[in-house]
Design an enzyme around this catalytic site. Structure first.
Site, short mmCIF file in Angstrom:
data_model
loop_
_atom_site.label_atom_id
_atom_site.label_comp_id
_atom_site.label_asym_id
_atom_site.label_seq_id
_atom_site.Cartn_x
_atom_site.Cartn_y
_atom_site.Cartn_z
N ASP A 7 36.64 21.16 11.59
CA ASP A 7 35.54 21.36 10.31
C ASP A 7 34.69 22.36 10.48
OD1 ASP A 7 33.43 20.21 12.04
OD2 ASP A 7 33.24 18.39 10.68
N CYS A 64 35.16 18.87 15.75
CA CYS A 64 34.07 18.71 14.87
C CYS A 64 32.76 18.65 15.71
CB CYS A 64 34.55 17.44 14.00
SG CYS A 64 34.36 15.89 14.80
N THR A 66 30.78 16.33 16.65
CA THR A 66 31.09 15.42 18.22
C THR A 66 32.47 15.24 18.62
OG1 THR A 66 31.52 13.65 16.47
CG2 THR A 66 29.11 14.12 17.19
N HIS A 97 47.80 9.45 31.82
CA HIS A 97 47.83 8.15 31.59
C HIS A 97 48.17 7.85 30.11
CE1 HIS A 97 45.01 6.96 35.31
NE2 HIS A 97 45.83 7.91 35.45
N HIS A 133 52.34 3.18 32.89
CA HIS A 133 51.69 3.94 31.79
C HIS A 133 52.58 3.94 30.24
CE1 HIS A 133 48.25 4.61 33.86
NE2 HIS A 133 49.04 5.53 35.01
C1 RB5 Z 1 29.51 17.40 10.22
O1 RB5 Z 1 28.11 17.28 10.11
C2 RB5 Z 1 29.65 16.19 11.37
O2 RB5 Z 1 29.43 14.83 10.83
C3 RB5 Z 1 31.14 16.50 11.88
O3 RB5 Z 1 31.39 17.53 12.38
C4 RB5 Z 1 31.51 15.43 13.11
O4 RB5 Z 1 30.59 15.36 14.11
C5 RB5 Z 1 32.14 13.99 12.74
O5 RB5 Z 1 32.10 13.07 13.36
#
Ligand code: RB5
Length: 142
Positions: A7, A64, A66, A97, A133
């Site tokens: 994203d 993304c 996180t 694994h 596994h």
């Molecule tokens: C976008 O702001 C953020 O929510 C996205 O990149 C991500 O971290 C979602 O899990």
């Protein structure tokens, strides 16, 4: 072929990873997003997951902010085992694994240097092919 997607939060790191893949001579297909304009991570998580599940791509990398949202979206596609990794130990273990077929990274969590090492570890570690596994992965698939 490696599928890659992100994203807006992962766009800059995706560009760095693509440069790194080119330097390593690894072919990839970029499923977007193609700018830093705000967008929805499930669209890209699903696109790469479908490419991996269909065999169009062998493995995938998703980014993304996180790594969490995009991995949750990817894991909704049958046959996908997407693992969020913030360290090389996890990247090695999830290949050996879990036979993870998608690596998810959080661009707001790991710096570029560590992210590239995690990518290399993920790409260079084979599945163990260990019977226990294999059995556990079969149980995930249901
Ligand atoms: C976008 O702001 C953020 O929510 C996205 O990149 C991500 O971290 C979602 O899990």
């Amino acid at each position: 072929m490696l599928g890659i997607g992100s994203d807006h939060g992962g766009y800059a790191l995706k560009q760095a990873i693509k440069k790194h893949l080119e330097a390593r001579g690894i072919e990839y297909k970029d499923y977007g997003t193609y700018s830093e304009a705000s967008c929805d991570y499930p669209d890209y998580g699903r696109a790469v997951a479908l490419a991996v599940a269909s065999g169009e791509c062998g493995r995938g990398i998703l980014i993304c902010g996180t790594g969490i949202g995009i991995s949750i979206a990817a894991n909704k596609v049958p046959g996908i085992r997407a693992a969020v990794c913030g360290d090389c130990f996890s990247a090695e273990a999830t290949r050996a694994h879990n036979d993870a077929n998608i690596l998810a990274l959080g661009a707001r969590v790991v710096g570029e240097g560590l992210a590239l090492k995690i990518v290399d570890t993920f790409l260079d570690t084979p599945f163990s092919n260990d019977e226990r596994h294999i059995r556990r992965i079969q149980k995930i698939e249901g």
